[in-house]
Design a protein around this motif. Sequence first.
Motif, PDB file in Angstrom:
ATOM      1  N   ILE A 247      -9.260  27.261  35.899  1.00 14.61           N
ATOM      2  CA  ILE A 247      -8.309  28.372  36.008  1.00 14.61           C
ATOM      3  C   ILE A 247      -7.922  28.863  34.621  1.00 14.61           C
ATOM      4  O   ILE A 247      -7.845  30.081  34.374  1.00 14.61           O
ATOM      5  N   ILE A 248      -7.679  27.925  33.715  1.00 11.44           N
ATOM      6  CA  ILE A 248      -7.365  28.303  32.335  1.00 11.44           C
ATOM      7  C   ILE A 248      -8.498  29.137  31.746  1.00 11.44           C
ATOM      8  O   ILE A 248      -8.269  30.176  31.114  1.00 11.44           O
ATOM      9  N   GLN A 249      -9.719  28.692  31.961  1.00 13.54           N
ATOM     10  CA  GLN A 249     -10.883  29.417  31.437  1.00 13.54           C
ATOM     11  C   GLN A 249     -10.935  30.832  32.006  1.00 13.54           C
ATOM     12  O   GLN A 249     -11.191  31.804  31.279  1.00 13.54           O
ATOM     13  N   TYR A 250     -10.671  30.967  33.291  1.00 10.93           N
ATOM     14  CA  TYR A 250     -10.711  32.290  33.929  1.00 10.93           C
ATOM     15  C   TYR A 250      -9.639  33.204  33.344  1.00 10.93           C
ATOM     16  O   TYR A 250      -9.906  34.368  33.019  1.00 10.93           O
ATOM     17  N   ILE A 251      -8.420  32.689  33.187  1.00 13.78           N
ATOM     18  CA  ILE A 251      -7.331  33.513  32.649  1.00 13.78           C
ATOM     19  C   ILE A 251      -7.613  33.899  31.203  1.00 13.78           C
ATOM     20  O   ILE A 251      -7.398  35.050  30.798  1.00 13.78           O
ATOM     21  N   LEU A 252      -8.104  32.955  30.416  1.00 12.40           N
ATOM     22  CA  LEU A 252      -8.410  33.255  29.018  1.00 12.40           C
ATOM     23  C   LEU A 252      -9.461  34.354  28.899  1.00 12.40           C
ATOM     24  O   LEU A 252      -9.389  35.198  28.000  1.00 12.40           O
ATOM     25  N   GLU A 253     -10.411  34.354  29.815  1.00 12.30           N
ATOM     26  CA  GLU A 253     -11.440  35.407  29.791  1.00 12.30           C
ATOM     27  C   GLU A 253     -10.830  36.765  30.148  1.00 12.30           C
ATOM     28  O   GLU A 253     -11.178  37.784  29.543  1.00 12.30           O
ATOM     29  N   ARG A 254      -9.920  36.779  31.118  1.00 13.99           N
ATOM     30  CA  ARG A 254      -9.268  38.038  31.504  1.00 13.99           C
ATOM     31  C   ARG A 254      -8.358  38.551  30.394  1.00 13.99           C
ATOM     32  O   ARG A 254      -8.198  39.758  30.201  1.00 13.99           O
ATOM     33  N   PHE A 255      -7.729  37.626  29.673  1.00 16.30           N
ATOM     34  CA  PHE A 255      -6.746  37.982  28.652  1.00 16.30           C
ATOM     35  C   PHE A 255      -7.304  37.744  27.246  1.00 16.30           C
ATOM     36  O   PHE A 255      -6.562  37.401  26.326  1.00 16.30           O
ATOM     37  N   ASN A 256      -8.603  37.929  27.073  1.00 15.85           N
ATOM     38  CA  ASN A 256      -9.228  37.567  25.795  1.00 15.85           C
ATOM     39  C   ASN A 256      -8.817  38.476  24.641  1.00 15.85           C
ATOM     40  O   ASN A 256      -9.020  38.139  23.479  1.00 15.85           O
ATOM     41  N   ASP A 257      -8.238  39.657  24.952  1.00 15.18           N
ATOM     42  CA  ASP A 257      -7.785  40.541  23.880  1.00 15.18           C
ATOM     43  C   ASP A 257      -6.277  40.447  23.665  1.00 15.18           C
ATOM     44  O   ASP A 257      -5.683  41.279  23.003  1.00 15.18           O
ATOM     45  N   TRP A 258      -5.661  39.387  24.229  1.00 13.15           N
ATOM     46  CA  TRP A 258      -4.224  39.152  24.040  1.00 13.15           C
ATOM     47  C   TRP A 258      -4.030  38.152  22.896  1.00 13.15           C
ATOM     48  O   TRP A 258      -4.914  37.364  22.568  1.00 13.15           O
ATOM     49  N   SER A 259      -2.853  38.158  22.321  1.00 15.59           N
ATOM     50  CA  SER A 259      -2.528  37.296  21.181  1.00 15.59           C
ATOM     51  C   SER A 259      -2.662  35.813  21.523  1.00 15.59           C
ATOM     52  O   SER A 259      -2.548  35.402  22.689  1.00 15.59           O
ATOM     53  N   VAL A 260      -2.835  35.023  20.487  1.00 19.26           N
ATOM     54  CA  VAL A 260      -2.933  33.570  20.667  1.00 19.26           C
ATOM     55  C   VAL A 260      -1.644  32.973  21.214  1.00 19.26           C
ATOM     56  O   VAL A 260      -1.655  31.878  21.781  1.00 19.26           O
ATOM     57  N   VAL A 261      -0.526  33.682  21.076  1.00 22.21           N
ATOM     58  CA  VAL A 261       0.728  33.148  21.600  1.00 22.21           C
ATOM     59  C   VAL A 261       0.661  33.042  23.119  1.00 22.21           C
ATOM     60  O   VAL A 261       1.207  32.112  23.725  1.00 22.21           O
ATOM     61  N   TYR A 262      -0.048  33.967  23.770  1.00 21.58           N
ATOM     62  CA  TYR A 262      -0.229  33.903  25.216  1.00 21.58           C
ATOM     63  C   TYR A 262      -1.292  32.869  25.580  1.00 21.58           C
ATOM     64  O   TYR A 262      -1.172  32.161  26.586  1.00 21.58           O
ATOM     65  N   GLN A 263      -2.317  32.778  24.751  1.00 20.45           N
ATOM     66  CA  GLN A 263      -3.341  31.765  24.996  1.00 20.45           C
ATOM     67  C   GLN A 263      -2.749  30.361  24.908  1.00 20.45           C
ATOM     68  O   GLN A 263      -3.172  29.455  25.629  1.00 20.45           O
ATOM     69  N   GLN A 264      -1.766  30.196  24.027  1.00 19.70           N
ATOM     70  CA  GLN A 264      -1.064  28.908  23.928  1.00 19.70           C
ATOM     71  C   GLN A 264      -0.386  28.580  25.258  1.00 19.70           C
ATOM     72  O   GLN A 264      -0.429  27.430  25.722  1.00 19.70           O
ATOM     73  N   LEU A 265       0.230  29.586  25.871  1.00 21.99           N
ATOM     74  CA  LEU A 265       0.868  29.388  27.182  1.00 21.99           C
ATOM     75  C   LEU A 265      -0.153  28.947  28.219  1.00 21.99           C
ATOM     76  O   LEU A 265       0.056  27.942  28.929  1.00 21.99           O
ATOM     77  N   PHE A 266      -1.246  29.677  28.326  1.00 21.34           N
ATOM     78  CA  PHE A 266      -2.249  29.363  29.347  1.00 21.34           C
ATOM     79  C   PHE A 266      -2.849  27.974  29.135  1.00 21.34           C
ATOM     80  O   PHE A 266      -3.017  27.211  30.094  1.00 21.34           O
ATOM     81  N   ASN A 267      -3.136  27.632  27.891  1.00 17.77           N
ATOM     82  CA  ASN A 267      -3.739  26.335  27.593  1.00 17.77           C
ATOM     83  C   ASN A 267      -2.796  25.167  27.854  1.00 17.77           C
ATOM     84  O   ASN A 267      -3.239  24.024  27.989  1.00 17.77           O
TER      85      ASN A 267
END
Length: 375
Positions: A247-267
């Motif tokens: 699920i994390i991988q899927y969200i990161l792919e959808r939000f790949n142009d978002w800041s790392v601050v959001y990627q930190q949340l998903f991870n």
Amino acid sequence: MQIMLLQNKKTAIAGAGPVGLTMARLLQQNGINVTVYERDKDPKSRIWGGTLDLHKGSGQDAMQKAGLLDGYYEKAIPMGRIMTDHLGNVLFSKETSEEEQYNNPEINRNDLRTLLISSLEKDTVVWDRKLIKIEKQKDQWILHFENGTVETADFIIGANGGMTAIRKYLTDTEVEFTGTYMIQGEVSEPELKCPDFYKLCDDKILMTSYNGNSLVANPKNSKVLSYNVIFKMPETLELDFQNPERIIQYILERFNDWSVVYQQLFNSTSFFTGLPTKKISVEKPWKNNRPIPITLIGDAAHLMPPFAGQGANIGLLDALILSENLLNTDFETIQEAVYNYELQMQVYAAKAQEETRINEIEMLKKDFTFLKFVD
């Protein structure tokens, strides 16, 4: 002297969510014999999901009539709103003023359930009772539960969600998909696991939208940070919520142009669930040939997506109006009181569903901003 409609009657409520429990409280405090049947195993079963904000004019009115408004205020948290862009820049921030603190504070779902259950008489809620079928027998309803138990009732109130088995007795309306998908996530100890995102929230409800993907997060949902990611439902979507890494991988792919601050949340997320958003229209009139009283409240009656914050509030308004009708000796029969409630409900629920529909359309636009929804 007229006798209350439900005097010497056994009332069954299916579902121990906020709406069903509030309905039970409103009847029970007036001496009505009511039993709530809930599919959860016990009262400690955790309800997963975001917080609820009860509105004046609907949810808060029902809580006040139930004598629980002060208890709600004690457990709920007034929260401001903050809007950020996909790069993590703050676009708008609003604190909750002292005058606004009682407008619509956020309460954890489990805290609300505890408040409501504690207001009821012991054993009002019967746990581990998933209703699978009802049938008529003379002048009573027979309730069949998944674990094999059977109960009887003179009057059934369905408050057990959009997929209730009771609906077919009142309407042929089917559940509709609205075209949106939501993934819900939780992060425990967010101040440690996703400190940058937690700091960005600034103890407020955070909202972000970009390129057809939206995020709404609450950093203060009891002991966790809860959030939803929202997007248009793809034609094919297969997600395994037993596998958080996927699920994390899927969200990161959808939000790949978002800041790392959001990627930190998903991870940092260890628990996910997801669902396509649904509605149950109330435009079609309900069946009136009901010799044994039965009705629906809450999501069972008018399921709608959460994009206007109306679902629980409209459900609590249902409980308030229906209980007032049932306790009103001006109605000659239970059916008459029920039909009057349903006519009112179909008007205000349709209005809430339309507001929700408009918000859903706006949220999926590529150039959408949340500013219009921030008071």
